[in-house]
Motif scaffolding. Structure first.
Motif, PDB file in Angstrom:
ATOM      1  N   ARG A  77       7.300   7.362  -0.359  1.00  0.00           N
ATOM      2  CA  ARG A  77       7.860   6.079  -0.771  1.00  0.00           C
ATOM      3  C   ARG A  77       8.267   5.309   0.476  1.00  0.00           C
ATOM      4  O   ARG A  77       8.918   5.863   1.364  1.00  0.00           O
ATOM      5  CB  ARG A  77       9.086   6.284  -1.652  1.00  0.00           C
ATOM      6  N   THR A  78       7.882   4.047   0.548  1.00  0.00           N
ATOM      7  CA  THR A  78       8.295   3.189   1.649  1.00  0.00           C
ATOM      8  C   THR A  78       9.621   2.542   1.291  1.00  0.00           C
ATOM      9  O   THR A  78       9.786   2.005   0.190  1.00  0.00           O
ATOM     10  CB  THR A  78       7.232   2.102   1.919  1.00  0.00           C
ATOM     11  N   GLN A  79      10.585   2.633   2.198  1.00  0.00           N
ATOM     12  CA  GLN A  79      11.896   2.021   2.006  1.00  0.00           C
ATOM     13  C   GLN A  79      12.054   0.930   3.052  1.00  0.00           C
ATOM     14  O   GLN A  79      11.938   1.207   4.243  1.00  0.00           O
ATOM     15  CB  GLN A  79      13.009   3.060   2.219  1.00  0.00           C
ATOM     16  N   SER A  80      12.352  -0.274   2.604  1.00  0.00           N
ATOM     17  CA  SER A  80      12.561  -1.366   3.551  1.00  0.00           C
ATOM     18  C   SER A  80      14.046  -1.664   3.682  1.00  0.00           C
ATOM     19  O   SER A  80      14.762  -1.745   2.687  1.00  0.00           O
ATOM     20  CB  SER A  80      11.829  -2.624   3.081  1.00  0.00           C
ATOM     21  N   GLN A  81      14.480  -1.806   4.936  1.00  0.00           N
ATOM     22  CA  GLN A  81      15.860  -2.226   5.193  1.00  0.00           C
ATOM     23  C   GLN A  81      15.799  -3.324   6.228  1.00  0.00           C
ATOM     24  O   GLN A  81      15.506  -3.049   7.392  1.00  0.00           O
ATOM     25  CB  GLN A  81      16.704  -1.051   5.701  1.00  0.00           C
ATOM     26  N   SER A  83      14.338  -5.777   8.520  1.00  0.00           N
ATOM     27  CA  SER A  83      12.995  -5.957   9.057  1.00  0.00           C
ATOM     28  C   SER A  83      12.303  -4.624   9.330  1.00  0.00           C
ATOM     29  O   SER A  83      11.159  -4.602   9.771  1.00  0.00           O
ATOM     30  CB  SER A  83      13.071  -6.779  10.348  1.00  0.00           C
ATOM     31  N   THR A  84      12.999  -3.515   9.115  1.00  0.00           N
ATOM     32  CA  THR A  84      12.362  -2.232   9.372  1.00  0.00           C
ATOM     33  C   THR A  84      12.033  -1.526   8.059  1.00  0.00           C
ATOM     34  O   THR A  84      12.700  -1.726   7.052  1.00  0.00           O
ATOM     35  CB  THR A  84      13.261  -1.304  10.205  1.00  0.00           C
ATOM     36  N   SER A  85      11.006  -0.718   8.106  1.00  0.00           N
ATOM     37  CA  SER A  85      10.703   0.085   6.935  1.00  0.00           C
ATOM     38  C   SER A  85      10.340   1.492   7.376  1.00  0.00           C
ATOM     39  O   SER A  85       9.860   1.712   8.483  1.00  0.00           O
ATOM     40  CB  SER A  85       9.581  -0.550   6.114  1.00  0.00           C
ATOM     41  N   SER A  86      10.607   2.435   6.529  1.00  0.00           N
ATOM     42  CA  SER A  86      10.291   3.823   6.837  1.00  0.00           C
ATOM     43  C   SER A  86       9.759   4.482   5.577  1.00  0.00           C
ATOM     44  O   SER A  86       9.890   3.945   4.476  1.00  0.00           O
ATOM     45  CB  SER A  86      11.546   4.548   7.319  1.00  0.00           C
ATOM     46  N   GLY A 106       3.977  -0.891   0.243  1.00  0.00           N
ATOM     47  CA  GLY A 106       5.386  -1.228   0.334  1.00  0.00           C
ATOM     48  C   GLY A 106       6.260  -0.439  -0.610  1.00  0.00           C
ATOM     49  O   GLY A 106       7.481  -0.628  -0.638  1.00  0.00           O
ATOM     50  N   ASN A 107       5.686   0.435  -1.401  1.00  0.00           N
ATOM     51  CA  ASN A 107       6.464   1.210  -2.376  1.00  0.00           C
ATOM     52  C   ASN A 107       5.924   2.644  -2.397  1.00  0.00           C
ATOM     53  O   ASN A 107       5.604   3.216  -1.370  1.00  0.00           O
ATOM     54  CB  ASN A 107       6.361   0.516  -3.737  1.00  0.00           C
TER      55      ASN A 107
END
Ligand SMILES: [Cu+2]
Length: 151
Positions: A77-81, A83-86, A106-107
């Motif tokens: 699962r992609t987590q966006s915070q 401007s960064t995502s992990s 993105g998910n």
């Protein structure tokens, strides 16, 4: 060596709407559609995206994905915070009763690693999805170019 059986299978797997319901148990409620894989060069991990459907009265979990074309396949699962995502690994993902869960850029996605061969845009690769009700569903996933944004 190419046998007529292999050609038959290749023709089946090449169909965009191919879904293997045949091997599923009678109570099968889970299915997969719109599967595609983003082609990236060499050993870069490839993202796989699809829609998981549940026609049953109970939630069902997607618990794993496998493919002969890759050494490893994980649920991510992609987590966006800001401007960064992990990305983080997830053990299972619930598909709601009478619902659909979209795995999309993105998910949630499948991370496909250690490809056995270079991926060819326009070809398709079967992935097998395992569900908590015991179902295994194989879907043919279209290989799309790196610039594909989603669906
Ligand atoms: Cu990932």
């Amino acid at each position: 060596m190419t046998t007529s059986r292999q050609l038959f299978l290749a023709a089946l797997l090449g169909g965009a709407a191919f879904q293997a319901f045949a091997a599923a148990p009678a109570s099968a409620s889970a299915s997969v559609s719109d599967c595609w894989i983003r082609a990236l060069p060499g050993n870069l991990p490839k993202g796989g995206y699809f829609k998981a459907h549940n026609a049953g009265d109970q939630p069902v979990n997607l618990v794993g994905i496998s493919s002969n074309a890759f050494g490893m396949a994980m649920l991510h699962r992609t987590q966006s915070q800001g401007s960064t995502s992990s990305m983080e690994m997830v053990e299972q993902v619930a598909v709601p009763a009478h619902g659909t869960l979209a795995f999309a850029p993105g998910n949630y996605h499948v991370m496909l690693e250690e490809p056995k061969h270079e991926l060819k845009v326009g070809s398709s690769i079967p992935l097998t999805f395992s569900f908590s009700n015991g179902q295994k569903v194989t879907a043919s996933c279209a290989v799309k170019s790196a610039g594909t944004m989603g669906q």
